[in-house]
Design an enzyme around this catalytic site. Structure first.
Site, PDB file in Angstrom:
ATOM      1  N   HIS A   1      -0.615  -0.680  -9.457  1.00 46.08           N
ATOM      2  CA  HIS A   1       0.434  -1.695  -9.515  1.00 46.08           C
ATOM      3  C   HIS A   1       1.775  -1.181  -9.000  1.00 46.08           C
ATOM      4  CE1 HIS A   1       2.947  -4.778 -11.836  1.00 46.08           C
ATOM      5  NE2 HIS A   1       2.081  -5.516 -11.164  1.00 46.08           N
TER       6      HIS A   1
ATOM      7  N   LYS B   1       4.870   0.001  -6.555  1.00 43.95           N
ATOM      8  CA  LYS B   1       5.464  -0.453  -5.295  1.00 43.95           C
ATOM      9  C   LYS B   1       6.437   0.630  -4.836  1.00 43.95           C
ATOM     10  CE  LYS B   1       4.274  -4.474  -7.419  1.00 43.95           C
ATOM     11  NZ  LYS B   1       3.978  -4.659  -8.854  1.00 43.95           N
TER      12      LYS B   1
ATOM     13  N   ASP C   1       9.986   9.657   5.689  1.00 37.04           N
ATOM     14  CA  ASP C   1      10.229  11.087   5.908  1.00 37.04           C
ATOM     15  C   ASP C   1      10.458  11.733   4.531  1.00 37.04           C
ATOM     16  OD1 ASP C   1       9.962  10.645   8.644  1.00 37.04           O
ATOM     17  OD2 ASP C   1      12.093  10.217   8.885  1.00 37.04           O
TER      18      ASP C   1
ATOM     19  N   HIS D   1      10.026 -12.057 -12.082  1.00 40.81           N
ATOM     20  CA  HIS D   1       9.045 -11.017 -11.777  1.00 40.81           C
ATOM     21  C   HIS D   1       9.644  -9.626 -11.948  1.00 40.81           C
ATOM     22  CE1 HIS D   1       5.991  -8.864  -9.202  1.00 40.81           C
ATOM     23  NE2 HIS D   1       5.214  -9.695  -9.856  1.00 40.81           N
TER      24      HIS D   1
END
Length: 413
Positions: A113, A115, A120, A290
């Site tokens: 889950h 993100k 680099d 969210h």
């Protein structure tokens, strides 16, 4: 691997896809050596196609790009969409994909889950925003309210190290005796400090929850928590009430217009306990919430992927950034206070479920079922999650004058 507090970071709050996607695409365009991107959801819509274009251009100029998607959250990308990236050299993986049963996705537990984006060793993004048009404000009434951070500085090296060590074949040996970690103490509080924390199903099962508990214990004036899927365990609920009862202003923002009805049912089961204990509960009514953010007093804040529910706290792979910085804290506070004033309705006595024996029985049963849900899932047949790499599409054989058809050994006319 265990990370510590890092000083000297530049940290920027990003609200919704309107700010997040341009920042990510710009960073990808500036990448020189490596891009690592992992997300729960990538849709093949307008946003997904822009990400596709950015990654393709980076790969074509020689940047090594790796993408990890969750096999449950992103099951429907076309072969053409993925194949164009893998043909250009992008390493494309799915976390624990499983075949459908009667057309239904069955791999709903222990999902990836997180993100995260790392560019680099210079720039990283951590947050709760997926790659889909529903995170854009012009999507309509169902557009999601969410957050991420862009960070430069020493903490990026920790995030990069975490990503590299969790690549296939690089996972460290399981050490059951190191499963319980104390929340990392910031012994020299200052500005521009950041700590990368994560949750897995091995050594770091409750690291994120421990930081929330520590924050609530240390709060002196104010706590604001905005969380999309709020159904934590008793320890965290008790810590919120305890903070409120010692005079801390504790504000909780939850979904008032949830994308899943059970979310509202679950949160409302807790209203009596929280409101009676002095916690100010607000329902966000503008659109689905969210976000997974929180702040404490004038210096502590966190942004990440972890909800405060059984899935995020007990099953899923999650990642948050803990931030110690007055400027960032104030920026997040201004945003959340604006939401409270303009888009929320405070839960008052009239909105609380009536204290009947039937409602109490339902609440107790539902609460204990949801809280013990991860343990119940643990009784299901276990398997080791795997990463499935998508190979580049096979190249067609080139026809030449010298090629002989195996079905016809005669001379070509």
């Amino acid at each position: 691997m265990k990370c510590g507090w890092r000083e000297g970071n530049q940290i920027q709050l990003l609200e919704n896809g309107d700010q997040f996607y341009p920042a990510v695409f710009e960073a990808i365009a500036q990448a020189q050596q490596k891009i690592i991107l992992e997300t729960f959801i990538l849709f093949e819509d307008e946003v997904g196609k822009k990400l596709h274009t950015a990654l393709l251009k980076a790969a074509q100029r020689g940047v090594k790009a790796e993408v990890l998607l969750d096999g449950y959250g992103s099951p429907d990308l076309s072969d053409a969409f993925v194949g164009e990236l893998t043909s250009a050299g992008v390493i494309f993986r799915y976390y624990d994909p499983r075949p459908r049963l009667l057309g239904l996705r069955t791999n709903i537990f222990r999902r990836m889950h997180r993100k995260i984006v790392v560019i680099d060793d210079r720039i990283a993004f951590v947050g709760g925003i997926n790659y889909s048009a529903e995170h854009m404000s012009d999507y309509g009434p169902q557009a999601k309210q969410d957050y991420a951070v862009r960070v430069e500085g020493p903490v990026v090296a920790d995030i990069l190290q975490f990503e590299v060590e969790n690549l296939p074949g690089q996972s460290p040996a399981r050490r059951w005796w190191k499963r319980h970690h104390q929340a990392e103490e910031n012994r020299h509080p200052g500005e521009a400090q950041a700590l990368f924390v994560w949750r897995d199903n091995e050594e770091h099962r409750d690291d994120i929850e421990r930081h929330y508990l520590k924050m609530l214990t240390q709060a002196k004036r104010e706590v604001i928590i905005a969380n999309a899927y709020f159904f934590p365990g008793y320890r965290l609920l008790h810590a919120m009430r305890k903070a409120a009862r010692r005079g801390v202003s504790v504000k909780l923002i939850v979904q008032g217009e949830p994308d899943m009805p059970i979310v509202k049912v679950g949160a409302r089961l807790l209203y009596n306990y929280l409101v009676k204990g002095g916690v100010q509960v607000y329902e966000y009514r503008r659109r689905p919430l969210h976000g997974k953010v929180a702040l404490m007093d004038d210096h502590w804040a966190t942004v990440g992927s972890s909800n405060l529910d059984p899935l995020s706290l007990s099953l899923n792979l999650e990642a948050n950034l803990i931030i110690h910085d007055r400027t960032f804290n104030q920026t997040l506070r201004d945003n959340l206070q604006g939401i409270i004033v303009n888009d929320c309705k405070q839960v008052d006595e009239s909105m609380l479920p009536k204290r009947t024996w039937w409602n109490l029985t339902k609440s107790v049963l539902a609460f204990h079922f949801l809280r013990h849900f991860p343990a119940l899932v643990g009784w299901l047949p276990a398997h080791t999650p795997h990463l499935a790499q998508v190979p580049p599409p096979a190249q067609p054989e080139m026809e030449t004058q010298d090629r002989v058809d195996p079905e016809n050994t005669g001379v070509k006319p």
